[in-house]
Design a protein around this motif. Structure first.
Motif, PDB file in Angstrom:
ATOM      1  N   THR A  46       0.909  -1.191  -0.105  1.00  0.00           N
ATOM      2  CA  THR A  46       0.176   0.115   0.126  1.00  0.00           C
ATOM      3  C   THR A  46       0.776   1.219  -0.261  1.00  0.00           C
ATOM      4  N   LEU A  47       0.222   2.367  -0.083  1.00  0.00           N
ATOM      5  CA  LEU A  47       0.993   3.767  -0.025  1.00  0.00           C
ATOM      6  C   LEU A  47       1.802   3.837   1.434  1.00  0.00           C
ATOM      7  N   GLY A  49       3.089   1.184   3.468  1.00  0.00           N
ATOM      8  CA  GLY A  49       3.800   0.046   3.631  1.00  0.00           C
ATOM      9  C   GLY A  49       3.108  -1.219   3.123  1.00  0.00           C
ATOM     10  N   TYR A  50       2.758  -2.301   4.086  1.00  0.00           N
ATOM     11  CA  TYR A  50       2.103  -3.479   3.727  1.00  0.00           C
ATOM     12  C   TYR A  50       0.874  -3.638   4.418  1.00  0.00           C
ATOM     13  N   ASP A  51      -0.162  -4.387   3.736  1.00  0.00           N
ATOM     14  CA  ASP A  51      -1.288  -4.788   4.454  1.00  0.00           C
ATOM     15  C   ASP A  51      -1.520  -6.281   4.554  1.00  0.00           C
ATOM     16  N   GLN A  52      -1.692  -7.123   5.502  1.00  0.00           N
ATOM     17  CA  GLN A  52      -1.768  -8.478   5.419  1.00  0.00           C
ATOM     18  C   GLN A  52      -3.301  -8.916   5.459  1.00  0.00           C
ATOM     19  N   PRO A  53      -3.756  -9.407   4.156  1.00  0.00           N
ATOM     20  CA  PRO A  53      -4.930  -9.924   4.193  1.00  0.00           C
ATOM     21  C   PRO A  53      -5.081 -11.146   5.256  1.00  0.00           C
ATOM     22  N   PRO A  54      -6.531 -11.681   5.787  1.00  0.00           N
ATOM     23  CA  PRO A  54      -6.601 -12.409   6.563  1.00  0.00           C
ATOM     24  C   PRO A  54      -6.266 -13.813   5.976  1.00  0.00           C
ATOM     25  N   ALA A  55      -5.510 -14.699   6.864  1.00  0.00           N
ATOM     26  CA  ALA A  55      -5.315 -15.990   6.644  1.00  0.00           C
ATOM     27  C   ALA A  55      -6.348 -17.033   7.395  1.00  0.00           C
ATOM     28  N   THR A  56      -6.464 -18.242   6.344  1.00  0.00           N
ATOM     29  CA  THR A  56      -7.663 -19.102   6.923  1.00  0.00           C
ATOM     30  C   THR A  56      -6.839 -20.600   7.196  1.00  0.00           C
ATOM     31  N   VAL A  57      -7.052 -20.933   8.521  1.00  0.00           N
ATOM     32  CA  VAL A  57      -6.672 -22.263   8.953  1.00  0.00           C
ATOM     33  C   VAL A  57      -7.686 -23.363   8.795  1.00  0.00           C
TER      34      VAL A  57
END
Length: 95
Positions: A46-47, A49-57
């Motif tokens: 992103t402008l 830094g970084y954005d982490q989308p949700p992870a699925t277990v």
């Protein structure tokens, strides 16, 4: 951190989504070690830094169950806390 997360995942109804960057990092370690089956998307730039989308277990693997038995959670009295029996029904047996 990762072992505590593994214990929490074994008790939770699966599938579970993780949103926190710290939790996703711990999940990456568990996934690379073969303790869980998970879908972890790559971070998005992103402008700011970084954005982490949700992870699925999706499941705790048989190797993850062995790890839970080998390193059980303990109460302050030193007594072991066993995972709930219902968690075993949700696990995938083929890995």
């Amino acid at each position: 951190m990762s072992l505590l997360l593994l214990h929490q995942l074994a008790q939770a109804p699966l599938p579970v989504n993780l949103f926190s960057g710290e939790e996703v990092d711990g999940l990456r370690v568990l996934h690379l070690a073969g303790h869980v089956k998970a879908t972890i998307p790559l971070p998005v730039r992103t402008l700011h830094g970084y954005d982490q989308p949700p992870a699925t277990v999706e499941a705790v693997t048989p190797q993850g169950l062995r790890m839970l038995r080998r390193f059980p959670m303990k109460k302050p009295t030193g007594e072991s806390i066993r995972p709930a029996k219902a968690a075993r029904k949700r696990l995938l047996g083929r890995f």
